[in-house]
Design an enzyme around this catalytic site. Structure first.
Site, PDB file in Angstrom:
ATOM      1  N   SER A 136     -62.592 -38.863 -20.707  1.00  0.00           N
ATOM      2  CA  SER A 136     -63.192 -37.669 -21.291  1.00  0.00           C
ATOM      3  C   SER A 136     -64.712 -37.805 -21.196  1.00  0.00           C
ATOM      4  CB  SER A 136     -62.738 -37.577 -22.753  1.00  0.00           C
ATOM      5  OG  SER A 136     -63.417 -36.543 -23.424  1.00  0.00           O
ATOM      6  N   LYS A 162     -61.757 -35.292 -17.643  1.00  0.00           N
ATOM      7  CA  LYS A 162     -61.894 -34.088 -18.475  1.00  0.00           C
ATOM      8  C   LYS A 162     -63.357 -33.899 -18.805  1.00  0.00           C
ATOM      9  CE  LYS A 162     -60.979 -34.317 -23.483  1.00  0.00           C
ATOM     10  NZ  LYS A 162     -59.885 -34.437 -24.455  1.00  0.00           N
ATOM     11  N   LYS A 164     -66.161 -31.871 -21.160  1.00  0.00           N
ATOM     12  CA  LYS A 164     -66.391 -31.053 -22.344  1.00  0.00           C
ATOM     13  C   LYS A 164     -67.190 -29.828 -21.900  1.00  0.00           C
ATOM     14  CE  LYS A 164     -64.572 -33.693 -25.520  1.00  0.00           C
ATOM     15  NZ  LYS A 164     -63.496 -33.254 -26.423  1.00  0.00           N
ATOM     16  N   ASP A 189     -62.335 -29.125 -21.821  1.00  0.00           N
ATOM     17  CA  ASP A 189     -62.024 -29.100 -23.253  1.00  0.00           C
ATOM     18  C   ASP A 189     -63.169 -28.412 -23.991  1.00  0.00           C
ATOM     19  OD1 ASP A 189     -61.244 -29.548 -25.860  1.00  0.00           O
ATOM     20  OD2 ASP A 189     -61.270 -31.741 -25.738  1.00  0.00           O
ATOM     21  N   GLU A 216     -58.347 -27.004 -22.422  1.00  0.00           N
ATOM     22  CA  GLU A 216     -57.965 -27.506 -23.748  1.00  0.00           C
ATOM     23  C   GLU A 216     -58.698 -26.730 -24.849  1.00  0.00           C
ATOM     24  OE1 GLU A 216     -58.326 -31.797 -23.723  1.00  0.00           O
ATOM     25  OE2 GLU A 216     -58.084 -31.912 -25.894  1.00  0.00           O
ATOM     26  N   ASP A 241     -55.062 -28.762 -28.835  1.00  0.00           N
ATOM     27  CA  ASP A 241     -55.428 -30.039 -29.457  1.00  0.00           C
ATOM     28  C   ASP A 241     -55.579 -29.765 -30.960  1.00  0.00           C
ATOM     29  OD1 ASP A 241     -56.766 -32.274 -30.482  1.00  0.00           O
ATOM     30  OD2 ASP A 241     -58.344 -32.324 -28.974  1.00  0.00           O
ATOM     31  N   LYS A 265     -52.339 -36.355 -30.668  1.00  0.00           N
ATOM     32  CA  LYS A 265     -53.210 -37.427 -31.143  1.00  0.00           C
ATOM     33  C   LYS A 265     -52.575 -38.050 -32.376  1.00  0.00           C
ATOM     34  CE  LYS A 265     -57.674 -35.765 -29.584  1.00  0.00           C
ATOM     35  NZ  LYS A 265     -58.955 -35.144 -29.926  1.00  0.00           N
ATOM     36  N   GLY A 293     -57.410 -38.847 -27.615  1.00  0.00           N
ATOM     37  CA  GLY A 293     -58.056 -39.940 -28.340  1.00  0.00           C
ATOM     38  C   GLY A 293     -59.178 -39.450 -29.227  1.00  0.00           C
TER      39      GLY A 293
HETATM   40  O1  OSB Z   1     -61.273 -33.112 -28.310  1.00  0.00           O
HETATM   41  O2  OSB Z   1     -60.251 -34.694 -27.353  1.00  0.00           O
HETATM   42  C1  OSB Z   1     -61.171 -34.303 -28.093  1.00  0.00           C
HETATM   43  C2  OSB Z   1     -63.352 -37.287 -29.027  1.00  0.00           C
HETATM   44  C3  OSB Z   1     -63.680 -36.974 -30.324  1.00  0.00           C
HETATM   45  C4  OSB Z   1     -63.243 -35.784 -30.850  1.00  0.00           C
HETATM   46  C5  OSB Z   1     -62.450 -34.915 -30.080  1.00  0.00           C
HETATM   47  C6  OSB Z   1     -62.100 -35.248 -28.790  1.00  0.00           C
HETATM   48  C7  OSB Z   1     -62.602 -36.436 -28.238  1.00  0.00           C
HETATM   49  C8  OSB Z   1     -62.376 -36.849 -26.866  1.00  0.00           C
HETATM   50  C9  OSB Z   1     -62.429 -38.322 -26.562  1.00  0.00           C
HETATM   51  O3  OSB Z   1     -62.254 -36.068 -25.966  1.00  0.00           O
HETATM   52  C10 OSB Z   1     -61.189 -38.852 -25.978  1.00  0.00           C
HETATM   53  C11 OSB Z   1     -61.132 -40.362 -26.032  1.00  0.00           C
HETATM   54  O4  OSB Z   1     -60.981 -40.933 -27.137  1.00  0.00           O
HETATM   55  O5  OSB Z   1     -61.247 -40.980 -24.976  1.00  0.00           O
HETATM   56 MG    MG Z   2     -59.685 -32.039 -27.306  1.00  0.00          MG
END
Ligand code: OSB
Ligand code: MG
Length: 379
Positions: A136, A162, A164, A189, A216, A241, A265, A293
């Site tokens: 991510s 992925k 953001k 995401d 996402e 999510d 998660k 995660g």
């Molecule tokens: O939306 O998946 C998410 C981290 C913190 C809060 C929300 C998200 C995330 C990540 C990190 O995308 C994923 C990871 O732990 O590798």
């Molecule tokens: Mg997410």
């Protein structure tokens, strides 16, 4: 089995690379480590991976600590239990606070499996010996900087990348990354930042042109109806999510067609017990899942690896190597990804050793509770 001692360690780690989402940027994380001790002296470990601020979910490190001390610790200390699911019934009447519950549920699974000499993966119903790792990537200062980050992780072998996104950082970075990496499994995401407007629909349809494996959580967590409407006009699958915090939400998602893929998660769903049930329910409904995660330290990361070994986890999970986020992790060996695959440990319990020296060095505050005192008293 009976828990006679619970310790809560508030620990802090700096991120090796700052991480920005549609809501904010972070440079270090505070996670609460939960240690159970049973009558035989055996230990179980869990991690409350709540964010510090209530921008991803309504929970924070402070609320998790409060709920843990006031409601969960008194419920679990001295209670007789046979299975983690049974122990989880002791805090079931606490509404919400999934992150806090998840740390305790994880500690129960860790203690239960290490006492039986069974691997966490096997106990959860895992069937894979290795799991595909996705990565991510946060919002960067420029598209060039993002391309460098994507390149580093593609070179490291990550199976899925992925990105953001947020308004103003969406179609352009996706276009640039897709142009540079035409074959890469790519998804985006939004962490629920978009408004349900015609303009957003048009923007999402533009994203349809880049062969993303999913989008996402474009809209707010409770807006299943808007996701359903959007999914009907998109080719790209929507993945939920933040919107799915319990099993009822999966029912709503399926009934409304609010998405075609589910991110499970452990933290967001209140622990491994619920995460496994979510996997089973999604599987029956024909919804593929993957494990998301929360930048977990090693204990939570180990739980994510074990969960990802279940058969329904058919898309790469957010189980990057420890080194993507942290210089030195709380477990030994750290989680590593070889050619984009993370090996599922077959040793008893979590399958990793928790390092006491690491805890001593990285703890900000500690609280101990024992069954010889009044419930909730400090030891
Ligand atoms: O939306 O998946 C998410 C981290 C913190 C809060 C929300 C998200 C995330 C990540 C990190 O995308 C994923 C990871 O732990 O590798
Ligand atoms: Mg997410």
């Amino acid at each position: 089995m009976k828990i006679v001692g619970v310790s809560l360690f508030v620990t802090r780690l700096p991120l090796v690379h700052g991480f920005e989402t549609s809501s904010h940027r972070k440079s270090h994380l505070d996670h609460i480590l939960v240690r159970f001790t049973d009558e035989s002296g055996a230990e179980g470990w869990g991690e409350i991976a709540s964010a510090t601020d209530p921008f991803y979910s309504s929970e924070t490190v402070d609320t998790a600590l409060l709920i843990a001390k006031k409601y969960i610790v008194p419920a679990v200390i001295g209670h007789e239990w046979e299975t983690p699911a049974e122990l989880a019934t002791t805090w079931a009447r606490v509404r919400g606070h999934e992150f806090a519950k998840a740390g305790f549920d994880m500690a129960a699974w860790s203690l239960y499996t290490s006492s039986r000499g069974e691997s966490l993966s096997a106990a959860l119903g895992g069937t894979r010996t290795e799991v595909a790792a996705g990565v991510s990537l946060g919002i960067e200062a420029s598209i060039d900087a993002l391309l460098v980050e994507v390149g580093r992780h593609v070179d490291a072998g990550y199976r899925r990348v992925k990105l953001k996104i947020k308004p103003g950082w969406d179609v352009e970075p996706v276009r640039a990354v897709r142009a540079a990496f035409p074959q890469q499994d790519l998804h985006v995401d939004a962490n629920g930042i978009y408004a349900d407007t015609e303009e957003t629909t048009a923007l999402m349809r533009k994203l349809d042109e880049y062969a993303l494996s999913m989008i996402e959580q474009p809209y707010g967590p409770r807006d299943f109806v808007a996701h359903s409407r959007l999914q009907q006009v998109l080719e790209t699958p929507i993945c939920l999510d933040e919107g799915v915090v319990d099993l009822d939400d999966i029912g709503t998602m399926v009934a409304l067609g609010a998405g075609r893929i589910l991110n499970i998660k452990v933290s967001r769903m209140g622990g491994l017990t619920t995460a496994v049930a979510a996997h089973d329910l999604a599987r029956e409904a024909g919804i593929p899942v993957w494990c998301g995660g929360m930048h977990e330290f090693g204990i939570g990361r180990a739980a994510n690896v074990a969960l990802s070994s279940l058969p329904g986890f058919s898309y790469p999970s957010d189980v990057s190597a420890s080194e993507k986020y942290y210089e030195k992790d709380v477990i030994e060996p750290p989680v590593t990804a070889e050619n984009g695959m993370v090996q599922v440990p077959h040793g008893a319990g979590l399958g990793f050793t928790v390092l006491p020296d690491w805890i001593a060095e990285n703890t900000i505050s500690t609280e101990h509770f024992t069954s010889t005192k009044q419930h909730g008293d400090r030891a």
